[in-house]
Design a protein around this motif. Structure first.
Motif, mmCIF file in Angstrom:
data_model
loop_
_atom_site.group_PDB
_atom_site.id
_atom_site.type_symbol
_atom_site.label_atom_id
_atom_site.label_comp_id
_atom_site.label_asym_id
_atom_site.label_seq_id
_atom_site.Cartn_x
_atom_site.Cartn_y
_atom_site.Cartn_z
ATOM 1 N N LYS A 1 58.875 34.065 103.404
ATOM 2 C CA LYS A 1 58.257 32.732 103.399
ATOM 3 C C LYS A 1 57.234 32.591 104.522
ATOM 4 O O LYS A 1 56.194 31.957 104.345
ATOM 5 C CB LYS A 1 59.324 31.647 103.515
ATOM 6 N N ASP B 1 53.435 31.597 103.908
ATOM 7 C CA ASP B 1 52.817 30.464 104.609
ATOM 8 C C ASP B 1 51.483 30.848 105.241
ATOM 9 O O ASP B 1 50.522 30.071 105.206
ATOM 10 C CB ASP B 1 53.753 29.909 105.675
ATOM 11 N N ILE C 1 61.498 33.239 96.125
ATOM 12 C CA ILE C 1 60.144 33.176 96.686
ATOM 13 C C ILE C 1 59.132 32.692 95.645
ATOM 14 O O ILE C 1 58.166 32.010 95.991
ATOM 15 C CB ILE C 1 59.701 34.497 97.352
ATOM 16 N N TYR D 1 59.399 29.042 95.735
ATOM 17 C CA TYR D 1 58.743 28.554 96.957
ATOM 18 C C TYR D 1 57.234 28.502 96.786
ATOM 19 O O TYR D 1 56.595 27.513 97.153
ATOM 20 C CB TYR D 1 59.130 29.449 98.138
#
Length: 87
Positions: free
Chosen positions: A41, A45, A78, A81
């Protein structure tokens, strides 16, 4: 992504390079899947912050019954996400 630079010719070429920031095998030494997800993550990001094109690699055998970890769960987590970030 970026265009490949030919040092001998001292010029940029039309070859576009897409960096590969991670593949699942890089996390084989980590037993805790929450830590793996957290680290991935963080990479996501960074890419999202700069509008990068995220390219990752998951090998087919990582989704089989003899996989070292539950990579399917990690992969789906993921992807969810990324979906949240993009919506």
């Amino acid at each position: 992504s970026f265009l490949f630079f030919d040092l001998r010719a001292n010029q940029t070429t039309p070859l576009r390079i897409f960096p590969l920031p991670f593949m699942e095998n890089a996390f084989d030494n980590i037993d805790n899947q929450d830590i793996i997800i957290s680290r991935i993550k963080n990479i996501i990001d960074e890419y999202y912050q700069y509008n990068g094109q995220l390219v990752s690699l998951f090998h087919n055998q990582s989704f089989g019954k003899y996989a070292s970890k539950d990579w399917r769960y990690i992969y789906e987590t993921i992807l969810a996400y990324i979906d949240e970030l993009c919506s």
